[in-house]
Design a protein around this motif. Structure first.
Motif, short mmCIF file in Angstrom:
data_model
loop_
_atom_site.label_atom_id
_atom_site.label_comp_id
_atom_site.label_asym_id
_atom_site.label_seq_id
_atom_site.Cartn_x
_atom_site.Cartn_y
_atom_site.Cartn_z
N ALA A 1 0.23 -1.21 -0.18
CA ALA A 1 0.00 -0.37 0.06
C ALA A 1 0.60 1.32 0.02
N ASP A 2 1.62 1.38 0.91
CA ASP A 2 2.73 2.38 1.23
C ASP A 2 4.20 1.95 0.73
N GLY A 3 4.40 1.01 0.59
CA GLY A 3 6.04 0.57 0.57
C GLY A 3 6.88 1.21 1.26
N ARG A 4 6.20 1.37 2.37
CA ARG A 4 7.64 0.97 3.45
C ARG A 4 7.56 -0.52 4.60
N ILE A 5 8.67 -0.14 4.91
CA ILE A 5 9.34 -1.35 6.32
C ILE A 5 7.71 -1.19 7.39
N LYS A 6 7.57 -2.54 7.76
CA LYS A 6 6.68 -2.73 8.45
C LYS A 6 6.39 -3.53 9.38
N LEU B 1 14.27 7.62 4.38
CA LEU B 1 15.16 7.21 3.54
C LEU B 1 16.67 6.69 4.07
N GLY B 2 17.21 6.27 3.95
CA GLY B 2 18.40 5.67 3.97
C GLY B 2 18.96 4.97 4.61
N GLY B 3 18.19 3.88 4.76
CA GLY B 3 18.52 2.85 6.11
C GLY B 3 16.85 1.57 6.37
N PHE B 4 16.68 0.94 6.85
CA PHE B 4 15.94 -0.20 6.70
C PHE B 4 14.65 -0.36 8.11
N ASP B 5 15.58 1.06 8.57
CA ASP B 5 14.75 1.02 10.64
C ASP B 5 13.22 1.12 9.30
N GLU B 6 12.38 0.01 10.39
CA GLU B 6 11.02 -0.17 10.41
C GLU B 6 10.26 1.10 10.44
N GLY B 7 9.30 1.21 9.42
CA GLY B 7 8.54 2.72 8.99
C GLY B 7 9.23 3.39 7.89
N MET B 8 10.17 3.06 7.54
CA MET B 8 10.88 3.86 6.51
C MET B 8 10.15 3.35 5.04
N ILE B 9 10.73 3.92 4.48
CA ILE B 9 10.68 3.11 2.37
C ILE B 9 11.83 2.36 1.81
N TRP B 10 11.04 1.89 1.49
CA TRP B 10 11.36 1.13 0.84
C TRP B 10 12.09 1.21 -0.58
N ASP B 11 13.61 1.82 -0.40
CA ASP B 11 14.43 2.28 -1.61
C ASP B 11 15.52 1.71 -1.93
N ALA B 12 15.65 0.81 -2.06
CA ALA B 12 16.96 -0.27 -1.99
C ALA B 12 17.32 -1.16 -3.34
N GLN B 13 18.46 -1.70 -2.74
CA GLN B 13 19.08 -2.19 -4.46
C GLN B 13 20.02 -3.74 -3.69
N LEU B 14 19.02 -4.79 -4.79
CA LEU B 14 20.00 -5.89 -4.56
C LEU B 14 21.18 -6.25 -4.90
N ILE B 15 21.90 -6.74 -3.89
CA ILE B 15 23.69 -6.79 -4.91
C ILE B 15 23.68 -7.53 -4.97
N GLU B 16 25.19 -8.03 -6.21
CA GLU B 16 24.98 -9.33 -6.19
C GLU B 16 26.32 -9.68 -6.54
N LEU B 17 27.50 -9.95 -5.93
CA LEU B 17 28.59 -10.69 -6.03
C LEU B 17 28.67 -11.04 -6.40
N GLY B 18 28.60 -12.27 -6.14
CA GLY B 18 28.81 -13.51 -7.41
C GLY B 18 29.25 -14.67 -5.89
N SER B 19 29.15 -16.16 -6.74
CA SER B 19 30.07 -16.68 -5.86
C SER B 19 31.36 -16.79 -6.20
N VAL B 20 31.90 -18.40 -5.07
CA VAL B 20 33.48 -18.25 -5.10
C VAL B 20 33.49 -19.26 -6.41
N GLN B 21 34.95 -18.98 -6.68
CA GLN B 21 34.91 -20.26 -8.02
C GLN B 21 35.40 -21.66 -7.16
N ASP B 22 34.88 -22.40 -8.24
CA ASP B 22 35.36 -23.77 -6.98
C ASP B 22 36.57 -23.91 -9.01
N VAL B 23 37.97 -24.35 -8.25
CA VAL B 23 38.60 -24.74 -9.04
C VAL B 23 38.85 -26.06 -8.14
#
Lengths: 538, 538
Positions: free
Chosen positions: A43-48, A454-476
């Motif tokens: 409804a409002d895009g905020r962290i509940k 904005l700027g953090g993940f505190d309850e009540g804040m708006i979900w403006d966020a990014q999903l970061i992927e570093l990748g897995s570690v290579q098996d040699v």
């Protein structure tokens, strides 16, 4: 058709910077990591709420059951119990070193200058404006429109300008910028178009029509016709943006006197009054004290003011909702005035290095209690990425101690305090990766006066966020020495995403450092603004 | 089975930096663009000729016909005329803004420190060595091996170390580094393994076993046992590399006293003699004058020498084949000595900023007639990319004028010369994109004493090159305002490769600037060393 759902439940690792206990001193912030689940209202895009017990499948099932949640993607279209609440689940993969991070806030960016990214030669501020900037900005509208002052239709913007604005919004989103404070141009239709594009693409934005009416400094081919026209054109964009987004959920206007030399006293005075007309007062953005020649020019143009900052203050443009870009060479008296007015600073290190402006003393600002965020300052800055601004913030803070102005100010302090034994410490000036990330998120949120949202993940804040992927570690499994490399050697196909190389020896904090120093838009897998998915890596 | 062919004929756009007319002064270099064909012999990988008339199909057909060439990929396996010469054709696409550029030369990189890329906290040189560097390097071998001093087998290198070395070679190739001067560790087997991996992957490399035998400064867990052992272990790697690549076509040894504080006088003396034993004398690499605390330490450890540079000179380690990394704080007397000996400087701006070492006065070196190349200095430097070093070279040169040491030296010059009216000019210090690219290619070639072979596309030079792709310009048919953006906004799918955004308004020189400021490994489509394709973007 997608199922409607009440919450989106994000599962995995959440990393953010801590809120320093005393907000009036330098934020010796830390990275905070939580693992589990966090949910955001559709409804409002905020962290509940969040549940850090739900970090494994058992814990998550317990959460789902306790909350009476049902996964919309796992369930069939009928057969819900009345009391069940539909949720959508979004997972960050541990194996791929994925984590959620607050969206970046770019507190200073010139959207129309985007085609000039990387083009600045060996210029400095004032010749750069003439040679690179005014020509490109002038192409965002027609002088005929300007003369009539009536055309406000975004659709009448030149096609090339629309394309540039569309690209800059898409590009900054792809770098994880969820909120940007944009300088547009003097043109009303194009400024309105930028607002419309941010609104439709879903980027949180402050949109400023640039005011520049001083015929002594502005080129004849690119300037407001008069102070009056400057004010009425600004009001026109404000009206448009208020109609586009009446509650200012996503897009807001921001008053934008370019900088003191381009503005007449009448325009500055009118803008200060206009800001105060609104409730809450309008945001304001401008430049200050970027370059020593610029400072000399302001002194010459405004002999009545004690300082550059005093010019803005005289016209009530130094408010708690004012963003001052650069502030490289502020005097101690100006810093005091900025702090008294609670005006904010946008630190633009890439630009300040590229144009040879100097190094802003960020630690001093922070110790003074001034709020600081980061800006890319495209295209004085050569990159639309706030991650690059984070890197440059760290780097230039490590060079600050070598500057003449730093050594001089320290010598003066020692003389004043009589502490002859206190050598200037280079270490104090250094900003850590953690602090720079703070400036890029919570710091930026404070600069746009949205620290509670904005700027953090505190309850009540708006979900403006990014999903970061570093990748897995290579098996040699095979020794590289025994491989036959007679043909073309392929790139590392393995785990890494982009240039972040992990070797299974890193702590989680070190992985964040590696992201900051080696990461780029390839590591930005998804971006949300106000709970809406607005970018997904292709 | 591929057809054998006599030449590879490269077609398209070739861009390089010009050779300044007078090599003894600062290289005010320019970018040079040629369009047409250039051919490289399969036998020795050298450029045999070029034809800039062959820039269109008609011109190219005329060239093929005149030279009696036949395209191996277009022809059938039989039916060649005796007099026909088989060639392979490689095209750079104009539409995709592709061009050939000389391969980058990294004149200073520590291969074993690669896992520490991005990890340096707020340290400076000496504490960084203790906290980050010695621990990671020490894991590249076993003390038992070191004690025996006999084990030279690459295969006895720890698997984790092999994996790191394999990754660093693949990673630097993917960034367009065709030649690198590597510091390895003290371990003979791992150093030999690095040589073997460069040889099999096809990267041109100088491989140095690190000499560090001073027990007062080196940690007990990571040091050569004695000066004698340091010399014999170095000789052992030299022998291995000379067996691996007898003519030094691709891989050569380089003597590597880590830096003065880690070496006893006996070791320095022995290394100087060893270099001179060979014909031509061996290459030498070390560090100099990176950090003010380091300089004080050298002064304390070597009271008999007039300066840091004089320490190396005393032991015949300052030769025309010596690479001195950093040189941030050289005195005028040291610069004179370096120039007299024709020793070379590796400029490592990313590292010097990251560790807060300072800014090296590159323009002064160049005006002095000292040869300068660029180094990534992984992992004091946070990036294995020479393109990043190019950017940092430009940036820090724009900050140099703000440093205290710069202002002081200018004041002194003015006093000496009696030109009181001459203000220090900031502009003189600035290095252009063109000059930084020169340092990354021809400059680096001079630093490794291969100026006649590498760094450009002159006839007779070796084909060490990269194919850069900027991407095409997006065609926009629909107005972005009329697009429905109710779902996820996709990234710019369009033309651009990576982050280089083109708008059809750029000159070709501006496209190069955009590549430098926004480009990354995504723009490196293919890499050749000695005519062999060694990397292809996956």
């Amino acid at each position: 058709m997608a199922q409607p759902y009440v919450y989106t439940v994000y599962r995995g690792t959440f990393i953010q910077t801590s809120c320093p206990p005393d907000s009036s001193t330098s934020p010796r912030t830390e990275l905070v990591r939580n693992r589990g689940a966090l949910w955001v209202s559709t409804a409002d895009g905020r962290i509940k709420g969040s549940d850090w017990q739900a970090h494994d499948d058992q814990g998550f099932r317990a959460l789902m059951s306790r909350m009476n949640w049902i996964d919309v993607d796992a369930s069939t279209t009928n057969g819900f119990h009345v009391e069940e609440i539909k949720v959508k689940i979004v997972r960050a993969s541990e194996g791929r070193n994925e984590f959620f991070f607050p969206g970046f806030i770019d507190t200073h960016i010139h959207a129309p200058q985007f085609p000039n990214v990387g083009l600045f030669g060996s210029s400095t501020l004032l010749d750069w404006l003439e040679k690179y900037t005014f020509p490109v900005e002038s192409k965002f509208g027609f002088q005929a429109d300007q003369l009539q002052g009536k055309n406000t239709l975004p659709e009448s913007t030149p096609a090339s300008a629309l394309r540039i604005y569309d690209q800059v919004v898409a590009r900054t989103l792809s770098h994880g910028t969820t909120c940007a404070s944009y300088f547009a141009t003097i043109h009303v239709p194009a400024t309105n178009a930028l607002a419309a594009l941010c609104h439709s693409r879903g980027q949180r934005a402050f949109i400023g029509r640039v005011c520049m009416d001083n015929p002594d400094f502005c080129p004849s081919y690119y300037k407001d016709i008069s102070a009056e026209d400057s004010l009425s054109a600004s009001r026109s964009t404000i009206d448009y943006i208020h109609r586009l987004d009446p509650k200012g959920v996503l897009v807001k206007p921001i008053l934008t006197p370019r900088f003191a030399p381009t503005c007449t006293r009448a325009a500055l005075e009118g803008l200060g009054k206009m800001a105060a007309e609104f409730n809450p007062p309008l945001h304001i953005q401008t430049h200050i004290s970027e370059n020593t020649n610029e400072i000399a020019l302001v002194k010459e143009l405004f002999p009545e003011a004690d300082s550059y900052a005093a010019v803005y203050d005289r016209y009530d443009l130094l408010t708690k909702r004012t963003i001052l870009a650069h502030a490289v060479h502020l005097t101690p008296e100006e810093r005091q005035l900025v702090r008294q007015r609670d005006a904010k600073i946008s630190h633009c290190p890439a630009s300040n290095s590229a144009l040879g402006s100097g190094i802003a003393p960020v630690r001093t600002f922070l110790d003074d209690g001034i709020k600081v965020g980061l800006g890319t300052d495209v295209s004085g800055g050569y990159s639309p990425s706030i991650l690059e601004a984070v890197r440059q913030t760290c780097l230039v803070s490590r060079l600050l101690g070598h500057t003449a102005s730093f050594k001089q100010s320290k010598t003066e302090q020692v003389q004043e305090n009589g502490h002859a034994d206190k050598k200037p410490s280079l270490d104090r000036e250094k900003l850590s990766v953690e602090e720079s990330l703070y400036l890029a998120t919570r710091g930026g949120a404070a600069v746009v006066d949205m620290a509670a949202d904005l700027g953090g993940f505190d309850e009540g804040m708006i979900w403006d966020a990014q999903l970061i992927e570093l990748g897995s570690v290579q098996d040699v499994t095979q020794s590289p020495l025994s491989q036959q490399n007679n043909g073309v050697c392929s790139l590392i196909k393995s785990g890494p995403v982009g240039n972040v190389d992990l070797f299974e020896t890193e702590t989680w904090e070190e992985k964040i450092h590696k992201w900051v120093w080696s990461g780029d838009d390839r590591n930005v897998k998804a971006v949300w603004v106000g709970g809406r998915l607005v970018h997904s890596r292709s």
